[in-house]
Design an enzyme around this catalytic site. Structure first.
Site, PDB file in Angstrom:
ATOM      1  N   ASP A  69     -46.923   5.177   3.512  1.00 32.17           N
ATOM      2  CA  ASP A  69     -47.382   4.625   4.785  1.00 32.17           C
ATOM      3  C   ASP A  69     -48.117   3.306   4.584  1.00 32.17           C
ATOM      4  OD1 ASP A  69     -46.384   6.803   6.182  1.00 32.17           O
ATOM      5  OD2 ASP A  69     -48.273   7.929   6.065  1.00 32.17           O
TER       6      ASP A  69
ATOM      7  N   TYR B   6     -49.609  12.762  -5.946  1.00 37.00           N
ATOM      8  CA  TYR B   6     -50.509  11.832  -5.254  1.00 37.00           C
ATOM      9  C   TYR B   6     -51.947  12.110  -5.658  1.00 37.00           C
ATOM     10  CZ  TYR B   6     -46.955  10.246  -1.869  1.00 37.00           C
ATOM     11  OH  TYR B   6     -45.853   9.684  -1.269  1.00 37.00           O
TER      12      TYR B   6
END
Length: 250
Positions: A54, A118
Site C-alpha cells: 500500500d 512483514y
C-alpha cells in the site's frame, strides 16, 4: 523473436509512492521501475511484482519479473553487472536493485512465492529519525496480552475480518506461520509470516492487537472478531509508515 524472463530483487522506501502497483493519478514503484528498465534496455518493459504494498509501505526485500525480447532470432543476453549499475544510477535514491537473474519462461514473481514476511515497527518516544519509518504511540501496550492474541490468530485461516472490502480475490484464507511481538530498544516490532496476505491485512491485525494491548478487549475477544468475518468489528488500521515487507521465499 526470442524472449527471456528475468527476476529482480529490490528494496524501496515507500514514503513518496502510492504503493507498488500502477496508479492512474499517482506515482508508484512499479511505474518508476517500468520507465527505468524500458530506458536502459531500450524496449518496453513491464514488471510484475511479488505482491502489492500500500501507499507509504516500505520493502527491504521485494521481487519482480519482466520479459525482454531479443532483436533477432538468437538468445537474448545482458551484461548483468553493467545493467545493475546503470539501472541503479538511473533510479531515484529511494529504490535500489540488488540483483538481476534469468529464470524459466513460466516463473512468476507473484504466484510462485510460497512465503511472505512483514514487520510492523512501533516506538514510544518522539524521534525525528524514526518519523515516517515507525509508528509513534505514547503509552506502551501490554506485549504479553498481544502475543496471547497473536497465538489465537494463528489458529485461523479465514481472515475476512482483516481484509479491505471490495477486493477481487478468490479466497480470504491465509496460512499464518508466525505472528509475534518482539521488544526492541525504545519500541516493539510485530513479525508476521504467511503464504499470502489480503489487502490491508497486516495493518488491520496490528490495530486489533493494539486494542488488546490497551486492554480494550481481552485476547479471547479476537476469536469473536475473526468468526464474525466483518471488517468493522476489527481494529482500525494503523499507519502505513511502520510496515515493511522483509522477506519473500520461493
Amino acid at each position: 523473436m526470442n524472449t527471456q524472463r528475468y527476476f529482480i530483487e529490490l528494496c524501496y522506501d515507500g514514503t513518496h509512492y502510492h504503493g507498488w502497483q500502477l496508479q492512474p493519478n499517482a506515482v508508484s514503484v512499479q511505474e518508476v521501475l517500468n520507465k527505468a528498465f524500458s530506458t536502459i534496455l531500450r524496449q518496453p518493459v513491464y514488471t510484475t511484482g511479488c505482491g502489492r504494498t500500500d501507499a507509504g509501505v516500505h520493502a527491504s526485500q521485494f521481487f519482480a519479473h519482466f520479459d525482454v525480447k531479443s532483436v533477432d532470432d538468437g538468445p537474448f543476453t545482458i551484461d548483468y553487472a553493467k545493467v545493475l549499475r546503470s539501472i541503479n544510477y538511473f533510479l531515484p535514491t529511494d529504490i535500489a536493485i540488488k540483483q538481476i537473474f534469468p529464470v524459466a519462461a513460466d516463473a512468476n514473481a507473484r504466484f510462485d512465492a510460497t512465503l511472505r514476511s512483514y514487520e510492523y515497527h512501533i516506538h514510544f518516544l518522539k524521534d525525528p529519525f524514526k518519523a515516517g519509518y515507525s509508528y509513534l504511540i505514547r503509552d506502551k501496550p501490554d506485549i504479553l496480552l498481544m502475543n496471547k492474541a497473536a497465538d489465537i490468530i494463528r489458529e485461523y485461516t479465514d481472515f475476512s475480518c482483516f481484509s479491505k472490502s471490495n477486493t477481487q480475490v478468490k479466497t480470504n484464507n491465509c496460512k499464518i506461520t508466525r505472528a509475534e511481538w518482539v521488544e526492541t530498544e525504545g519500541g516493539i516490532v510485530f513479525h508476521i509470516s504467511a503464504d499470502r496476505f489480503l489487502r490491508n491485512m497486516v495493518r488491520a491485525i496490528v490495530g486489533t492487537l493494539l486494542m488488546v494491548g490497551r486492554k480494550e478487549i481481552e485476547p479471547e475477544g479476537v476469536r469473536e472478531i475473526i468468526n464474525s468475518k466483518n471488517r468493522s468489528n476489527a481494529g482500525t488500521s494503523v499507519l502505513a509508515c511502520g510496515l515493511y515487507l522483509t522477506e519473500v521465499k520461493y
